[in-house]
Design a protein around this motif. Structure first.
Motif, PDB file in Angstrom:
ATOM      1  N   GLN A   1       0.878  -1.187  -0.055  1.00  0.00           N
ATOM      2  CA  GLN A   1       0.054  -0.021  -0.069  1.00  0.00           C
ATOM      3  C   GLN A   1       1.067   1.126  -0.254  1.00  0.00           C
ATOM      4  O   GLN A   1       1.894   1.355   0.688  1.00  0.00           O
ATOM      5  CB  GLN A   1      -0.987  -0.021   1.125  1.00  0.00           C
ATOM      6  CG  GLN A   1      -2.196  -0.438   0.972  1.00  0.00           C
ATOM      7  CD  GLN A   1      -3.122  -0.098   2.101  1.00  0.00           C
ATOM      8  OE1 GLN A   1      -2.676   0.293   3.074  1.00  0.00           O
ATOM      9  NE2 GLN A   1      -4.366  -0.090   1.854  1.00  0.00           N
ATOM     10  N   GLN A   2       0.745   2.130  -0.875  1.00  0.00           N
ATOM     11  CA  GLN A   2       1.295   3.335  -1.006  1.00  0.00           C
ATOM     12  C   GLN A   2       0.395   4.385  -0.348  1.00  0.00           C
ATOM     13  O   GLN A   2      -0.888   4.804  -1.102  1.00  0.00           O
ATOM     14  CB  GLN A   2       1.672   3.775  -2.472  1.00  0.00           C
ATOM     15  CG  GLN A   2       2.765   2.483  -2.857  1.00  0.00           C
ATOM     16  CD  GLN A   2       3.115   2.927  -4.228  1.00  0.00           C
ATOM     17  OE1 GLN A   2       2.228   3.530  -5.202  1.00  0.00           O
ATOM     18  NE2 GLN A   2       4.301   2.375  -4.839  1.00  0.00           N
ATOM     19  N   CYS A   3       1.006   5.148   0.615  1.00  0.00           N
ATOM     20  CA  CYS A   3       0.167   6.156   1.273  1.00  0.00           C
ATOM     21  C   CYS A   3       0.740   7.477   1.098  1.00  0.00           C
ATOM     22  O   CYS A   3       2.087   7.545   1.333  1.00  0.00           O
ATOM     23  CB  CYS A   3      -0.038   5.900   2.765  1.00  0.00           C
ATOM     24  SG  CYS A   3      -1.121   4.357   2.953  1.00  0.00           S
ATOM     25  N   TYR A   4       0.272   8.748   1.025  1.00  0.00           N
ATOM     26  CA  TYR A   4       0.730  10.082   0.848  1.00  0.00           C
ATOM     27  C   TYR A   4      -0.475  10.803   1.412  1.00  0.00           C
ATOM     28  O   TYR A   4      -1.525  10.590   1.615  1.00  0.00           O
ATOM     29  CB  TYR A   4       1.237  10.265  -0.273  1.00  0.00           C
ATOM     30  CG  TYR A   4      -0.085  10.345  -1.474  1.00  0.00           C
ATOM     31  CD1 TYR A   4      -0.970  11.352  -1.874  1.00  0.00           C
ATOM     32  CD2 TYR A   4      -0.301   8.972  -2.128  1.00  0.00           C
ATOM     33  CE1 TYR A   4      -1.700  11.115  -2.829  1.00  0.00           C
ATOM     34  CE2 TYR A   4      -1.451   8.828  -3.121  1.00  0.00           C
ATOM     35  CZ  TYR A   4      -2.217   9.785  -3.314  1.00  0.00           C
ATOM     36  OH  TYR A   4      -2.939   9.764  -4.306  1.00  0.00           O
ATOM     37  N   ASP A   5       0.184  11.945   2.168  1.00  0.00           N
ATOM     38  CA  ASP A   5      -0.838  13.183   2.504  1.00  0.00           C
ATOM     39  C   ASP A   5      -1.288  14.021   1.392  1.00  0.00           C
ATOM     40  O   ASP A   5      -0.348  14.504   0.535  1.00  0.00           O
ATOM     41  CB  ASP A   5       0.097  13.901   3.602  1.00  0.00           C
ATOM     42  CG  ASP A   5       0.180  13.191   4.820  1.00  0.00           C
ATOM     43  OD1 ASP A   5      -0.579  12.304   4.922  1.00  0.00           O
ATOM     44  OD2 ASP A   5       1.134  13.780   5.552  1.00  0.00           O
TER      45      ASP A   5
ATOM     46  N   GLN B   1      -5.361  15.127   4.343  1.00  0.00           N
ATOM     47  CA  GLN B   1      -5.692  13.764   4.332  1.00  0.00           C
ATOM     48  C   GLN B   1      -4.968  12.438   4.112  1.00  0.00           C
ATOM     49  O   GLN B   1      -4.074  13.033   2.942  1.00  0.00           O
ATOM     50  CB  GLN B   1      -7.134  13.494   3.631  1.00  0.00           C
ATOM     51  CG  GLN B   1      -8.434  14.220   4.288  1.00  0.00           C
ATOM     52  CD  GLN B   1      -9.742  13.926   3.263  1.00  0.00           C
ATOM     53  OE1 GLN B   1      -9.554  13.492   2.271  1.00  0.00           O
ATOM     54  NE2 GLN B   1     -11.071  14.214   4.016  1.00  0.00           N
ATOM     55  N   THR B   2      -4.847  11.651   4.625  1.00  0.00           N
ATOM     56  CA  THR B   2      -3.792  10.672   4.131  1.00  0.00           C
ATOM     57  C   THR B   2      -4.607   9.502   3.178  1.00  0.00           C
ATOM     58  O   THR B   2      -5.726   8.913   3.681  1.00  0.00           O
ATOM     59  CB  THR B   2      -3.272   9.694   5.460  1.00  0.00           C
ATOM     60  OG1 THR B   2      -2.664  10.583   6.303  1.00  0.00           O
ATOM     61  CG2 THR B   2      -2.323   8.645   5.029  1.00  0.00           C
ATOM     62  N   VAL B   3      -4.254   9.510   2.080  1.00  0.00           N
ATOM     63  CA  VAL B   3      -4.799   8.567   1.020  1.00  0.00           C
ATOM     64  C   VAL B   3      -3.949   7.473   0.731  1.00  0.00           C
ATOM     65  O   VAL B   3      -2.753   7.661   0.484  1.00  0.00           O
ATOM     66  CB  VAL B   3      -4.837   9.557  -0.099  1.00  0.00           C
ATOM     67  CG1 VAL B   3      -5.545   8.648  -1.578  1.00  0.00           C
ATOM     68  CG2 VAL B   3      -5.746  10.680  -0.100  1.00  0.00           C
ATOM     69  N   CYS B   4      -4.609   6.242   0.476  1.00  0.00           N
ATOM     70  CA  CYS B   4      -3.716   5.118   0.370  1.00  0.00           C
ATOM     71  C   CYS B   4      -4.189   4.526  -0.968  1.00  0.00           C
ATOM     72  O   CYS B   4      -5.216   4.277  -1.135  1.00  0.00           O
ATOM     73  CB  CYS B   4      -3.887   3.967   1.341  1.00  0.00           C
ATOM     74  SG  CYS B   4      -2.893   4.579   3.008  1.00  0.00           S
ATOM     75  N   GLN B   5      -3.480   3.801  -1.675  1.00  0.00           N
ATOM     76  CA  GLN B   5      -3.524   3.148  -2.978  1.00  0.00           C
ATOM     77  C   GLN B   5      -2.795   1.780  -2.856  1.00  0.00           C
ATOM     78  O   GLN B   5      -1.761   1.972  -2.458  1.00  0.00           O
ATOM     79  CB  GLN B   5      -3.172   3.957  -4.172  1.00  0.00           C
ATOM     80  CG  GLN B   5      -4.039   5.232  -4.383  1.00  0.00           C
ATOM     81  CD  GLN B   5      -3.678   5.987  -5.633  1.00  0.00           C
ATOM     82  OE1 GLN B   5      -2.413   5.851  -5.983  1.00  0.00           O
ATOM     83  NE2 GLN B   5      -4.419   7.006  -6.047  1.00  0.00           N
ATOM     84  N   PRO B   6      -3.442   0.717  -3.255  1.00  0.00           N
ATOM     85  CA  PRO B   6      -2.834  -0.505  -3.347  1.00  0.00           C
ATOM     86  C   PRO B   6      -1.887  -0.486  -4.630  1.00  0.00           C
ATOM     87  O   PRO B   6      -2.037   0.129  -5.448  1.00  0.00           O
ATOM     88  CB  PRO B   6      -4.084  -1.616  -3.704  1.00  0.00           C
ATOM     89  CG  PRO B   6      -5.064  -0.752  -4.366  1.00  0.00           C
ATOM     90  CD  PRO B   6      -5.023   0.817  -3.552  1.00  0.00           C
ATOM     91  N   GLY B   7      -1.026  -1.304  -4.505  1.00  0.00           N
ATOM     92  CA  GLY B   7       0.138  -1.563  -5.272  1.00  0.00           C
ATOM     93  C   GLY B   7       0.924  -2.988  -5.206  1.00  0.00           C
ATOM     94  O   GLY B   7       0.696  -3.663  -4.403  1.00  0.00           O
ATOM     95  N   THR B   8       1.899  -2.920  -6.195  1.00  0.00           N
ATOM     96  CA  THR B   8       2.605  -4.347  -6.053  1.00  0.00           C
ATOM     97  C   THR B   8       4.036  -4.280  -6.143  1.00  0.00           C
ATOM     98  O   THR B   8       4.640  -3.206  -6.894  1.00  0.00           O
ATOM     99  CB  THR B   8       2.048  -5.213  -7.278  1.00  0.00           C
ATOM    100  OG1 THR B   8       0.757  -5.455  -7.306  1.00  0.00           O
ATOM    101  CG2 THR B   8       2.808  -6.653  -7.388  1.00  0.00           C
ATOM    102  N   GLN B   9       4.984  -4.703  -5.375  1.00  0.00           N
ATOM    103  CA  GLN B   9       6.285  -4.598  -5.395  1.00  0.00           C
ATOM    104  C   GLN B   9       6.949  -5.953  -5.786  1.00  0.00           C
ATOM    105  O   GLN B   9       6.716  -6.851  -5.072  1.00  0.00           O
ATOM    106  CB  GLN B   9       6.809  -4.249  -3.841  1.00  0.00           C
ATOM    107  CG  GLN B   9       8.222  -3.883  -3.911  1.00  0.00           C
ATOM    108  CD  GLN B   9       8.846  -3.655  -2.410  1.00  0.00           C
ATOM    109  OE1 GLN B   9       8.197  -3.646  -1.513  1.00  0.00           O
ATOM    110  NE2 GLN B   9      10.088  -3.253  -2.295  1.00  0.00           N
ATOM    111  N   VAL B  10       7.870  -5.628  -6.702  1.00  0.00           N
ATOM    112  CA  VAL B  10       8.460  -6.833  -7.568  1.00  0.00           C
ATOM    113  C   VAL B  10       9.763  -7.064  -6.999  1.00  0.00           C
ATOM    114  O   VAL B  10      10.621  -5.911  -7.214  1.00  0.00           O
ATOM    115  CB  VAL B  10       8.214  -6.838  -9.106  1.00  0.00           C
ATOM    116  CG1 VAL B  10       9.010  -8.084  -9.434  1.00  0.00           C
ATOM    117  CG2 VAL B  10       6.710  -6.948  -9.462  1.00  0.00           C
TER     118      VAL B  10
END
Length: 197
Positions: free
Chosen positions: A78-82, A146-155
């Protein structure tokens, strides 16, 4: 008499041991075929040889080279940012319109006299309602974080040994094979012998 008994015992002992030795030395071989019978088949293969003329032996390992490959592993993250967000307070249009109309009507009735009183009251109510509506529709704006999180994939890539190239010598000839393990100094090999037609 003692000497004769001793000599007789020795002769019996010698004949018995010769018969046992003869029986032991010939017991490993099959009896000969009876006369006039069909010829026998070839003898069974020697020790270590299977029905397909194959047997196992040991070869000397000359060189072992590891073979590397890259494996990839995907891991969910999960990549989160403000993030700055601008928000507005909800407006009270209905309440502002009603209050403006009441205030405008009261002011209009105090200004007007006689027949103009009713017209001033109605005009004040209309103008007050319009002013109240525009004031109430504005609302307040403010910004927040607000903190927003988006799903991701790390290879992840990893280099690892996937096999071994092995060079070995068997009976003076050099061979090369890829194996899944490091055999060490000696390698067990399967030898198959067949006629070259």
């Amino acid at each position: 008499m003692n000497n004769k008994m001793l000599l007789l015992s020795l002769l019996v002992l010698a004949s018995v041991s010769t018969g046992v030795a003869a029986q032991t030395s010939y017991s490993d071989y099959p009896p000969p075929p009876p006369p006039g019978s069909a010829p026998q088949q070839a003898p069974p293969p020697g020790p270590g040889a299977g029905p397909d003329n194959a047997h196992y032996a040991w070869a000397d390992v000359l060189r072992v080279d590891p073979v590397y490959g890259v494996t990839r592993t995907a891991t969910p993250t999960q990549q989160c940012y403000d993030q700055q967000v601008v928000q507005q307070t909800p407006s009270n249009k209905g309440i502002g319109t009603v209050l403006g109309a009441v205030v405008g009507g009261v002011l209009g009735s105090t200004i007007g006299h006689g027949r103009g009183n009713t017209a001033a009251t109605v005009g004040g109510a209309v103008v007050g309602g319009a002013v109240g509506n525009s004031v109430a529709s504005g609302g307040q704006t403010y910004s927040s974080t607000q903190t927003v999180c988006q799903p991701g994939t790390q290879v992840a890539e990893q280099r690892q040994i996937i096999g071994y190239d092995v060079e070995y010598r068997y009976h003076g000839d050099v061979y090369m094979s890829r194996l899944s393990y490091d055999p060490g100094e000696r390698l067990r090999v399967r030898v198959n012998v067949s006629p070259a037609d």
